[in-house]
Motif scaffolding. Structure first.
Motif, PDB file in Angstrom:
ATOM      1  N   ILE A 182       0.247  -4.328  -7.608  1.00  0.00           N
ATOM      2  CA  ILE A 182      -0.183  -2.938  -7.773  1.00  0.00           C
ATOM      3  C   ILE A 182      -0.867  -2.839  -9.133  1.00  0.00           C
ATOM      4  CG2 ILE A 182       0.554  -0.543  -7.951  1.00  0.00           C
ATOM      5  CD1 ILE A 182       3.002  -1.268  -6.282  1.00  0.00           C
ATOM      6  N   PRO A 183      -2.130  -2.457  -9.177  1.00  0.00           N
ATOM      7  CA  PRO A 183      -2.840  -2.430 -10.471  1.00  0.00           C
ATOM      8  C   PRO A 183      -2.292  -1.355 -11.390  1.00  0.00           C
ATOM      9  CG  PRO A 183      -4.214  -1.535  -8.714  1.00  0.00           C
ATOM     10  CD  PRO A 183      -2.996  -2.070  -8.050  1.00  0.00           C
ATOM     11  N   ASP A 184      -2.620  -1.478 -12.675  1.00  0.00           N
ATOM     12  CA  ASP A 184      -2.044  -0.567 -13.668  1.00  0.00           C
ATOM     13  C   ASP A 184      -2.877   0.689 -13.885  1.00  0.00           C
ATOM     14  OD1 ASP A 184      -4.238  -1.486 -15.023  1.00  0.00           O
ATOM     15  OD2 ASP A 184      -3.130  -2.368 -16.700  1.00  0.00           O
ATOM     16  N   PHE A 185      -3.913   0.917 -13.050  1.00  0.00           N
ATOM     17  CA  PHE A 185      -4.753   2.082 -13.306  1.00  0.00           C
ATOM     18  C   PHE A 185      -4.315   3.332 -12.533  1.00  0.00           C
ATOM     19  CE2 PHE A 185      -7.330  -0.661 -10.351  1.00  0.00           C
ATOM     20  CZ  PHE A 185      -7.169   0.087  -9.197  1.00  0.00           C
ATOM     21  N   PHE A 186      -3.152   3.285 -11.877  1.00  0.00           N
ATOM     22  CA  PHE A 186      -2.654   4.478 -11.193  1.00  0.00           C
ATOM     23  C   PHE A 186      -1.827   5.361 -12.116  1.00  0.00           C
ATOM     24  CE2 PHE A 186      -3.199   1.754  -7.330  1.00  0.00           C
ATOM     25  CZ  PHE A 186      -4.137   2.558  -6.699  1.00  0.00           C
ATOM     26  N   GLY A 187      -1.796   5.055 -13.384  1.00  0.00           N
ATOM     27  CA  GLY A 187      -1.011   5.821 -14.338  1.00  0.00           C
ATOM     28  C   GLY A 187      -1.778   6.990 -14.918  1.00  0.00           C
ATOM     29  N   PRO A 188      -1.147   7.738 -15.823  1.00  0.00           N
ATOM     30  CA  PRO A 188      -1.758   8.951 -16.381  1.00  0.00           C
ATOM     31  C   PRO A 188      -2.946   8.697 -17.290  1.00  0.00           C
ATOM     32  CG  PRO A 188       0.313   8.450 -17.492  1.00  0.00           C
ATOM     33  CD  PRO A 188       0.216   7.496 -16.330  1.00  0.00           C
ATOM     34  N   ASP A 189      -3.108   7.486 -17.799  1.00  0.00           N
ATOM     35  CA  ASP A 189      -4.213   7.212 -18.723  1.00  0.00           C
ATOM     36  C   ASP A 189      -5.557   7.134 -18.006  1.00  0.00           C
ATOM     37  OD1 ASP A 189      -2.459   7.151 -20.788  1.00  0.00           O
ATOM     38  OD2 ASP A 189      -2.239   4.974 -20.817  1.00  0.00           O
ATOM     39  N   LYS A 190      -5.552   6.779 -16.720  1.00  0.00           N
ATOM     40  CA  LYS A 190      -6.814   6.577 -16.010  1.00  0.00           C
ATOM     41  C   LYS A 190      -6.975   7.542 -14.838  1.00  0.00           C
ATOM     42  CE  LYS A 190      -7.444   1.768 -17.419  1.00  0.00           C
ATOM     43  NZ  LYS A 190      -6.245   1.532 -18.202  1.00  0.00           N
ATOM     44  N   LEU A 191      -6.000   7.590 -13.947  1.00  0.00           N
ATOM     45  CA  LEU A 191      -6.075   8.503 -12.794  1.00  0.00           C
ATOM     46  C   LEU A 191      -4.993   9.563 -12.967  1.00  0.00           C
ATOM     47  CD1 LEU A 191      -6.662   5.911  -9.924  1.00  0.00           C
ATOM     48  CD2 LEU A 191      -8.361   7.339 -11.069  1.00  0.00           C
ATOM     49  N   SER A 192      -5.217  10.441 -13.907  1.00  0.00           N
ATOM     50  CA  SER A 192      -4.177  11.380 -14.335  1.00  0.00           C
ATOM     51  C   SER A 192      -3.842  12.428 -13.288  1.00  0.00           C
ATOM     52  CB  SER A 192      -4.605  12.077 -15.637  1.00  0.00           C
ATOM     53  OG  SER A 192      -5.830  12.771 -15.442  1.00  0.00           O
ATOM     54  N   GLY A 193      -4.747  12.691 -12.345  1.00  0.00           N
ATOM     55  CA  GLY A 193      -4.508  13.734 -11.357  1.00  0.00           C
ATOM     56  C   GLY A 193      -3.907  13.235 -10.054  1.00  0.00           C
ATOM     57  N   LEU A 194      -3.572  11.941  -9.982  1.00  0.00           N
ATOM     58  CA  LEU A 194      -3.075  11.371  -8.736  1.00  0.00           C
ATOM     59  C   LEU A 194      -1.735  11.988  -8.344  1.00  0.00           C
ATOM     60  CD1 LEU A 194      -3.882   9.199  -6.641  1.00  0.00           C
ATOM     61  CD2 LEU A 194      -2.409   7.611  -7.886  1.00  0.00           C
ATOM     62  N   VAL A 195      -1.644  12.459  -7.097  1.00  0.00           N
ATOM     63  CA  VAL A 195      -0.429  13.112  -6.600  1.00  0.00           C
ATOM     64  C   VAL A 195       0.266  12.259  -5.539  1.00  0.00           C
ATOM     65  CG1 VAL A 195       0.463  15.141  -5.378  1.00  0.00           C
ATOM     66  CG2 VAL A 195      -1.317  15.416  -7.122  1.00  0.00           C
ATOM     67  N   ASN A 196      -0.512  11.703  -4.609  1.00  0.00           N
ATOM     68  CA  ASN A 196       0.048  10.900  -3.519  1.00  0.00           C
ATOM     69  C   ASN A 196      -0.519   9.485  -3.554  1.00  0.00           C
ATOM     70  OD1 ASN A 196       1.474  13.161  -2.305  1.00  0.00           O
ATOM     71  ND2 ASN A 196      -0.534  13.892  -1.651  1.00  0.00           N
ATOM     72  N   LEU A 197       0.373   8.500  -3.594  1.00  0.00           N
ATOM     73  CA  LEU A 197      -0.034   7.098  -3.570  1.00  0.00           C
ATOM     74  C   LEU A 197       0.746   6.411  -2.453  1.00  0.00           C
ATOM     75  CD1 LEU A 197      -1.581   4.698  -4.753  1.00  0.00           C
ATOM     76  CD2 LEU A 197       0.325   4.332  -6.321  1.00  0.00           C
ATOM     77  N   HIS A 198       0.049   6.063  -1.374  1.00  0.00           N
ATOM     78  CA  HIS A 198       0.687   5.483  -0.193  1.00  0.00           C
ATOM     79  C   HIS A 198       0.089   4.096   0.086  1.00  0.00           C
ATOM     80  CE1 HIS A 198       1.711   9.805   1.366  1.00  0.00           C
ATOM     81  NE2 HIS A 198       2.418   9.449   0.302  1.00  0.00           N
ATOM     82  N   LEU A 199       0.910   3.062  -0.130  1.00  0.00           N
ATOM     83  CA  LEU A 199       0.470   1.667   0.024  1.00  0.00           C
ATOM     84  C   LEU A 199       1.458   0.880   0.882  1.00  0.00           C
ATOM     85  CD1 LEU A 199      -0.523   1.024  -3.723  1.00  0.00           C
ATOM     86  CD2 LEU A 199      -2.082   1.528  -1.836  1.00  0.00           C
ATOM     87  N   ALA A 200       2.067   1.515   1.849  1.00  0.00           N
ATOM     88  CA  ALA A 200       3.089   0.869   2.679  1.00  0.00           C
ATOM     89  C   ALA A 200       2.475  -0.164   3.625  1.00  0.00           C
ATOM     90  CB  ALA A 200       3.843   1.926   3.487  1.00  0.00           C
ATOM     91  N   PHE A 201       3.312  -1.126   4.035  1.00  0.00           N
ATOM     92  CA  PHE A 201       2.959  -2.123   5.048  1.00  0.00           C
ATOM     93  C   PHE A 201       1.703  -2.918   4.700  1.00  0.00           C
ATOM     94  CE2 PHE A 201       5.160   1.364   7.327  1.00  0.00           C
ATOM     95  CZ  PHE A 201       6.308   0.673   7.656  1.00  0.00           C
TER      96      PHE A 201
END
Length: 518
Positions: A182-201
């Motif tokens: 899982i890359p480190d850019f899903f955090g508040p420093d880069k994608l600060s508005g991300l609400v839903n992250l779905h990476l199942a299966f």
């Protein structure tokens, strides 16, 4: 004759090259109109007559919308039983805002949508796309929502170009054959508005990135990874994801104790089943008033069975953990003591697998008993980490304590000297420091193989900082003297160098004058 044919062949190749060059240049200088693109798209998708794309003007087609100036802004043809492919010309629709192709049978490769800066919503889920280009998300600065679930892509990693989508709120790529970490850019420093992250299966591996900490993610699905290693390690980072409402981590290889949930006041659904979690269920979880659903089945949890609020739907399959009792209730005091000892080591998995039930003398790993009392604790060469717990001193019947050849740090607890029956303690081959407590003369103490044993690491570190905190400031004086000496050396050396250069220059000038006038 042969030369003539060769020349003709070369000329033909040259003319073909020129033709393709001019065609390419012309397409870049004069890109196809939106109407041309839609006609190309109609041809590649081959929609059934019911979709009614027969009008010469694509702005009059069903499920297609245009702006006032006839630019295509929406293509919304989900659930239309379309079985074609997606034309690469779609990348010229620079005013496209929504692309919705979900729940069809569209196949082939996804074309790049690079630099579609107006695109806000992509819904391509539940199709038959077999590949996705690495630059697919490049330049999508307005992108807010992505759903590419359930496509048989060839294996791919989440690209760095996704960072361009600074406005991204929803990213769903379940069952999309994603590999890697899982890359480190899903955090508040880069994608600060991300609400839903779905990476199942998918086939993700490794741990949760530390960059998740402080994010505004409310729903995270990483359950059911298909990779051999699956997702592993601790989930401590989620204690700093205080916006979380939904956590689906089931069917992975996560391990270690659970974090503190006291700050996760929005958490409603927590699914941790089918992992390798150890330790006790924290009260900070059972006390959450927001919690509605929890699933902890098939792990290695220890201690008492937790009691949740009546409003919580609890999925707990009996005998799928290592609780001390089959029903809620208090564990035996000796069981609690040993679990406290295990806590200082991070609740090792090998203990959690074996330390089941409420009777430590009933064949618990590493323990020897006599008449219901623990007499020997032997944890030799078990690869244990953490510190030596002072709770060992509560096992009053203990005669031998063997902790050799592990990775223990810290000091030997002075409380151990109070053990009345102890005659041997072996802590050799670890990374301990500090003073060895004064055991009775008849106690055999083995401390070899600890390079820093006898050294007070905390005070020596303190003396290295700020002139010796808590001391007489002698270190500060020594550093001050050293600094003054260094300055004096450079000043004197500099003056000497200037004198030397001046002397050499004088001598050179004097000799020159002598040669000229002598």
């Amino acid at each position: 004759m042969m030369k003539f044919h060769t020349s003709v062949g070369l000329l033909a190749l040259f003319l073909a090259f020129l033709f393709s060059f001019f065609i390419s240049s012309d397409s870049q200088i004069n890109p196809p109109t939106d109407s041309d693109v839609m006609l190309s798209l109609k041809k590649s998708l081959n929609p059934h007559p019911g979709l009614d794309w027969s009008d010469p003007d694509p702005c009059n087609w069903k499920h297609v919308a245009c702006s006032v100036d006839k630019r295509i802004t929406r293509i919304q043809i989900g659930h239309q039983n379309i079985k074609g492919t997606l034309s690469s010309d779609i990348s010229y629709l620079t005013q496209l805002i929504r692309l919705e192709l979900q729940w069809n049978n569209i196949s082939g490769p996804l074309p790049s949508l690079r630099n579609l800066t107006s695109l806000q919503v992509i819904m391509l889920n539940d199709n038959l796309f077999n590949s996705i280009p690495i630059d697919f998300f490049s330049g999508m600065t307005s992108l807010q929502s992505v759903n590419i679930d359930n496509n048989p892509f060839s294996s791919w990693e989440l690209p760095e170009s996704l960072i361009d989508a600074r406005a991204l709120q929803n990213f769903s790529a379940n069952n999309a054959n994603i590999i890697g970490k899982i890359p480190d850019f899903f955090g508040p420093d880069k994608l600060s508005g991300l609400v839903n992250l779905h990476l199942a299966f998918n086939s993700l591996e490794g741990g949760l990135p530390a960059s998740f900490s402080g994010s505004q993610i409310e729903s995270i699905w990483v359950n059911g990874q298909k990779s051999n290693g699956k997702l592993t390690g601790s989930i401590d980072v989620i204690q700093n994801m205080t916006f979380l409402k939904e956590v689906w981590f089931q069917s992975n290889e996560f391990s270690g104790p659970l974090p503190d949930f006291s700050g996760m006041i929005n958490l409603e659904s927590l699914n941790l089943r089918d992992n390798h979690f150890t330790g006790l269920i924290p009260l900070s979880l059972t006390n959450l008033s927001s919690l509605r659903i929890v699933n902890l089945t098939n792990n290695l949890f220890q201690g008492p069975i937790p009691k949740f609020r009546n409003s919580v739907d609890v999925d707990f399959v009996k005998d799928t953990n290592s609780f001390c009792l089959p029903d809620p209730g208090n564990c035996d005091p000796l069981t609690n003591t040993l679990l406290t000892i295990a806590k200082s080591m991070g609740y090792p998995e090998k203990f959690s697998e074996n330390w089941k039930g409420n009777n430590p003398c009933l064949d618990w790993f590493g323990l020897t008993c006599n008449g219901g009392n623990i007499t020997i604790i032997n944890f030799d060469k078990m690869g244990l980490n953490g510190t030596i717990s002072a709770e060992f001193a509560s096992v009053k019947s203990l005669r031998r304590l063997i902790l050799s050849d592990n990775n223990f740090t810290g000091t030997i607890p002075p409380e151990l000297v109070t053990l009345p029956e102890l005659y041997e303690i072996d802590v050799s081959g670890n990374r301990l420091h500090g003073k060895v407590p004064s055991f009775r003369s008849n106690v055999m103490v083995k401390t070899g193989g600890n390079p820093d044993i006898g050294k007070d690491m905390s005070s020596s570190k303190g003396n290295d900082e700020s002139g010796g905190k808590g001391g007489d400031g002698s270190n500060a004086c020594e550093k001050s003297k050293s600094w003054i000496g260094t300055v004096v050396f450079f000043v004197v050396g500099g003056l000497f160098l200037i004198f030397l250069i001046g002397f050499v220059a004088f001598c050179f000038s004097y000799k020159t004058k002598q040669k000229r006038f002598g």
